[in-house]
Design a protein around this motif. Structure first.
Motif, PDB file in Angstrom:
ATOM      1  N   TYR A 140       0.814  -1.212   0.000  1.00  0.00           N
ATOM      2  CA  TYR A 140       0.000   0.000   0.000  1.00  0.00           C
ATOM      3  C   TYR A 140       0.852   1.268   0.000  1.00  0.00           C
ATOM      4  O   TYR A 140       0.415   2.302  -0.501  1.00  0.00           O
ATOM      5  CB  TYR A 140      -0.928   0.018   1.212  1.00  0.00           C
ATOM      6  CG  TYR A 140      -2.040  -0.991   1.133  1.00  0.00           C
ATOM      7  CD1 TYR A 140      -3.249  -0.677   0.532  1.00  0.00           C
ATOM      8  CD2 TYR A 140      -1.878  -2.273   1.645  1.00  0.00           C
ATOM      9  CE1 TYR A 140      -4.274  -1.600   0.444  1.00  0.00           C
ATOM     10  CE2 TYR A 140      -2.896  -3.204   1.569  1.00  0.00           C
ATOM     11  CZ  TYR A 140      -4.087  -2.859   0.966  1.00  0.00           C
ATOM     12  OH  TYR A 140      -5.094  -3.792   0.869  1.00  0.00           O
TER      13      TYR A 140
ATOM     14  N   ILE B 203     -10.655  -1.066  -0.874  1.00  0.00           N
ATOM     15  CA  ILE B 203     -10.002  -1.493   0.363  1.00  0.00           C
ATOM     16  C   ILE B 203     -11.043  -1.904   1.394  1.00  0.00           C
ATOM     17  O   ILE B 203     -12.238  -1.663   1.231  1.00  0.00           O
ATOM     18  CB  ILE B 203      -9.117  -0.373   0.953  1.00  0.00           C
ATOM     19  CG1 ILE B 203      -9.969   0.841   1.330  1.00  0.00           C
ATOM     20  CG2 ILE B 203      -8.024   0.022  -0.039  1.00  0.00           C
ATOM     21  CD1 ILE B 203      -9.188   1.938   2.037  1.00  0.00           C
TER      22      ILE B 203
ATOM     23  N   PHE C  79      -2.342   4.321  -2.998  1.00  0.00           N
ATOM     24  CA  PHE C  79      -2.807   3.523  -1.863  1.00  0.00           C
ATOM     25  C   PHE C  79      -4.094   2.788  -2.208  1.00  0.00           C
ATOM     26  O   PHE C  79      -4.212   1.565  -1.996  1.00  0.00           O
ATOM     27  CB  PHE C  79      -3.026   4.430  -0.652  1.00  0.00           C
ATOM     28  CG  PHE C  79      -3.549   3.713   0.565  1.00  0.00           C
ATOM     29  CD1 PHE C  79      -2.679   3.135   1.460  1.00  0.00           C
ATOM     30  CD2 PHE C  79      -4.914   3.621   0.809  1.00  0.00           C
ATOM     31  CE1 PHE C  79      -3.154   2.465   2.585  1.00  0.00           C
ATOM     32  CE2 PHE C  79      -5.405   2.954   1.920  1.00  0.00           C
ATOM     33  CZ  PHE C  79      -4.518   2.380   2.812  1.00  0.00           C
TER      34      PHE C  79
ATOM     35  N   GLY D 181      -5.064  -1.414  -3.241  1.00  0.00           N
ATOM     36  CA  GLY D 181      -6.118  -2.227  -2.648  1.00  0.00           C
ATOM     37  C   GLY D 181      -6.897  -3.037  -3.658  1.00  0.00           C
ATOM     38  O   GLY D 181      -7.452  -4.097  -3.322  1.00  0.00           O
TER      39      GLY D 181
END
Length: 255
Positions: free
Chosen positions: A101, A210, A238, A242
């Motif tokens: 991540y 996520i 980030f 995910g």
């Protein structure tokens, strides 16, 4: 010329066009190698691969405000990416060895762009929260996400939307500011709108990228009312990570 000989203008024009087009392809093929080259071979000690034609010589571009940048840019090259091949043969896929991540690998990759905000023509930050964007409001015909809960792909609540960040130049929402409660207290993160689905009938925002608990690990901005280009890339990276690494099943083959 011999008696009776003539010049076929159409054929000559065709040949000239072929020569011009070949030269254009050669030129464009060299210029597009200013980004992403040299490639690196998996075999033979990870040798650089330039291909044909070779990349052009360095070129300096003059930017707004008097700054300059040299291309090809090499400051983003990473020889120590935390990944390892899944098999010893060339072409084998790589898997992350650290935290995918934040390590910037796979779908979470990002470039180290300038740590300054994108600016408008009058040198104002383009992307700002509504509390700063004077004269910009949400259309009452659209759902207002402020106050809605944010739910991850596992159905768990990750936080609450407290503000919307808009693009002054494009007049649209870019991010949702989400208040998240984690082990280290409460913080605010930016959720890129393309990763969010505002569900007006059910009154919440769903995020498939996520899990609910992972919102607490999302990157934050250094300033409360400003996001830099580097911060944007890491935030998007980030949530992009995910899409592949949020659950073990996502990184497995479909068949």
């Amino acid at each position: 010329m011999q008696p009776g000989a003539y010049m076929d203008v159409a054929q000559v024009t065709l040949y000239v066009f072929w020569i011009f087009f070949a030269a254009l392809i050669f030129y464009l093929r060299r210029e597009d190698k200013r980004e992403g080259y040299p490639l690196v071979s998996d075999a033979g000690g990870r040798r650089p691969v330039y291909g044909i034609p070779t990349p052009p010589e360095d070129k300096t571009f003059l930017l707004r405000g008097g700054k300059t940048v040299v291309a090809p840019a090499r400051q983003n090259d990473r020889g120590d990416a935390p990944v390892a091949p899944t098999a010893p043969w060339p072409g084998a896929p790589y898997v992350p060895t650290g935290n995918p991540y934040v390590d910037g690998v796979g779908p979470g990759s990002y470039a180290n762009r300038e740590d300054v905000p994108e600016l408008t023509l009058d040198d104002q930050p383009i992307i700002v929260p509504l509390r700063v964007a004077k004269g910009i409001t949400l259309d009452p015909r659209d759902p207002d996400p402020r106050g809605m809960k944010v739910v991850g792909c596992d159905g768990q609540v990750g936080g609450t939307v407290v503000e919307a960040w808009v693009d002054r130049a494009e007049a649209l929402i870019r991010y949702l500011e989400v208040e998240v409660k984690g082990a280290r207290g409460t913080k605010r993160i930016l959720l890129p709108l393309p990763f969010a689905l505002v569900n007006r009938p059910k009154g919440y925002v769903s995020v498939d990228a996520i899990r609910g608990a992972q919102f607490a690990d999302a990157p934050t901005t250094a300033k409360a009312d400003q996001v830099t280009k580097r911060e944007e890339d890491r935030i998007v990276g980030f949530f992009g990570a995910g899409t592949l690494y949020a659950t073990p099943e996502r990184s497995e083959s479909i068949v």
